[in-house]
Motif scaffolding. Structure first.
Motif, short mmCIF file in Angstrom:
data_model
loop_
_atom_site.label_atom_id
_atom_site.label_comp_id
_atom_site.label_asym_id
_atom_site.label_seq_id
_atom_site.Cartn_x
_atom_site.Cartn_y
_atom_site.Cartn_z
N ARG A 17 0.86 -1.18 0.00
CA ARG A 17 0.00 0.00 0.00
C ARG A 17 0.90 1.24 0.00
O ARG A 17 1.93 1.26 0.68
CB ARG A 17 -0.87 0.04 1.28
CG ARG A 17 -1.81 -1.13 1.47
CD ARG A 17 -3.14 -0.91 0.78
NE ARG A 17 -3.79 0.33 1.17
CZ ARG A 17 -4.63 0.45 2.20
NH1 ARG A 17 -4.92 -0.59 2.95
NH2 ARG A 17 -5.20 1.62 2.47
N ASP A 19 -0.66 4.55 0.14
CA ASP A 19 -1.38 5.70 0.66
C ASP A 19 -0.89 6.01 2.06
O ASP A 19 -0.52 5.11 2.84
CB ASP A 19 -2.88 5.47 0.64
CG ASP A 19 -3.29 4.23 1.41
OD1 ASP A 19 -2.85 3.13 1.04
OD2 ASP A 19 -3.98 4.37 2.42
N ALA A 22 -2.42 4.12 5.16
CA ALA A 22 -1.94 2.78 5.49
C ALA A 22 -0.61 2.86 6.23
O ALA A 22 -0.37 2.12 7.20
CB ALA A 22 -1.79 1.95 4.21
N ALA A 25 -1.21 4.15 9.81
CA ALA A 25 -1.83 3.16 10.69
C ALA A 25 -0.76 2.24 11.28
O ALA A 25 -0.82 1.88 12.46
CB ALA A 25 -2.86 2.35 9.92
N ARG A 101 2.36 -6.36 9.76
CA ARG A 101 2.13 -5.05 9.15
C ARG A 101 3.45 -4.30 9.23
O ARG A 101 4.04 -4.20 10.31
CB ARG A 101 1.07 -4.26 9.95
CG ARG A 101 -0.36 -4.82 9.88
CD ARG A 101 -1.19 -4.31 11.03
NE ARG A 101 -0.74 -4.92 12.27
CZ ARG A 101 -0.75 -4.32 13.46
NH1 ARG A 101 -1.17 -3.07 13.59
NH2 ARG A 101 -0.31 -4.95 14.53
N ALA A 160 3.60 0.69 2.83
CA ALA A 160 3.16 -0.23 3.88
C ALA A 160 2.96 -1.59 3.25
O ALA A 160 2.66 -1.69 2.05
CB ALA A 160 1.87 0.26 4.52
N LYS A 161 3.15 -2.62 4.04
CA LYS A 161 2.95 -3.97 3.52
C LYS A 161 2.26 -4.77 4.61
O LYS A 161 2.64 -4.68 5.78
CB LYS A 161 4.32 -4.58 3.15
CG LYS A 161 4.25 -5.65 2.07
CD LYS A 161 5.64 -5.99 1.54
CE LYS A 161 5.59 -7.21 0.64
NZ LYS A 161 6.92 -7.66 0.20
N VAL A 162 1.25 -5.51 4.23
CA VAL A 162 0.46 -6.26 5.21
C VAL A 162 0.28 -7.68 4.70
O VAL A 162 -0.11 -7.88 3.53
CB VAL A 162 -0.92 -5.61 5.42
CG1 VAL A 162 -1.78 -6.46 6.36
CG2 VAL A 162 -0.78 -4.19 5.96
#
Lengths: 217, 217
Positions: A17, A19, A22, A25, A101, A160-162
């Motif tokens: 992600r 944005d 993200a 968060a 995350r 970000a990576k989840v």
């Protein structure tokens, strides 16, 4: 923040992600970052406390810190934050993984000299560790502010990576007699341990965190 | 490992350890590292799973990974691991902190091509996530080994740093009506969630981790 070369996630792209929501968060869920920089081609990765302030990341340390002074020069830096949410247990070694995350932020830091901004930042660090704690404890005085080097890290690019959900086993392994699934994990807080010279009752911030009775908030 | 420039801890020196036992203890307590390297002066800090093997640190990823191929070139790298053990709540903002154990390891990686060594390493990663799990699940086959890039990171210098105990408040703050102490924190595992296509009972490794009844081990 648009995907550009240095922060573009190449592997397992559907987990990425770009944005700021993200990324924020992930940042807001923690207080410990691993901060990287290069000195003469040598990479350094140092654990540091942080606090988010809008789109920026605040870092702080002693004015005597070599690390802080290096970052204060405005060199390229990378601030990474990762939370592990569970163990992913597959039928095969190959597909074992963890749910997580993570945020990887690229940018540069600059020194904040303004006393009021520094004092407010120190309060943010305290509340990042434990929400509500800054209001319960003494704000920094002039000497403490003078001893603190505060850095405002401007995030130029971030991703970000989840990973979430269960194992992705090979179809051929599904029928094998091997249990597969996820073991969730989470940070838990134990009963507070008062300082030896403290005979007060734990405050609201601590009671909320540890689920102690008697919190009217 | 003797203290030399790049890994010599300068701040709060009494928290630093340079013996390999202290570093290994930190490494053995986790499975997630933040790995740093420099490319054209830009630092990258990427979360990666790891497993200790003697004095070395094993890293792995896809053969298609840009990160892995960069590290495989044998460039200078830094592998850092940090565990947060508690929140340190002082009377003043300034003395707030966290208890932690960290290891910062400097060295270089090289590719491991030997199939048997790669298969053994994949088992180590699985057991690093969950002890005993490798024996319960299928070892890597030839295709999976071919798709895996395994790196053996040789630690050339390393330091461990540990903060423990209560807050170090200023004497003038001790009498203030502010609670001070430590809130310990620890990773806890919740009840396992089986994969949708799995109707087996959780194995011994999971039962041990989550404290489920019925574990004969």
């Amino acid at each position: 923040m648009r995907p550009t070369a240095r922060h573009h996630v190449r592997r397992v792209k559907e987990r990425a992600r770009y944005d700021s929501g993200a990324v924020q968060a992930v940042l807001d869920a923690g207080f410990l970052a691993h901060v990287g920089f290069c000195a003469d081609g040598q990479p350094f990765v140092i654990p540091m406390l942080y606090a988010r302030d809008g789109d920026d990341i605040l870092l702080h340390g002693s004015i005597a810190s070599r690390l802080m002074r290096t970052l204060a020069d405005g060199i390229a830096a990378c601030v990474s934050v990762t939370h592990v949410d569970g163990l992913v247990l597959a039928r095969s070694h190959f597909h074992h993984s963890v749910n997580y995350r993570s945020a990887v932020c690229f940018g540069t830091a600059r020194v904040v000299d303004d006393a009021a901004e520094k004092a407010a930042a120190l309060a943010r660090f305290v509340d990042a560790i434990l929400p509500g704690r800054a209001a319960e404890s003494r704000a920094a005085d002039r000497n403490e502010l003078a001893a603190t080097l505060l850095l405002r890290f401007t995030v130029e690019d971030a991703s970000a990576k989840v990973r979430e959900g269960g194992p992705r086993d090979d179809p051929a392994d599904i029928g094998q007699p091997v249990w597969a699934g996820v073991v969730p994990q989470q940070m838990r807080h134990a009963a507070p341990i008062p300082a030896e010279d403290c005979d007060l009752q734990p405050p609201a911030s601590v009671r909320r965190l540890t689920g102690m009775a008697g919190d009217a908030a």
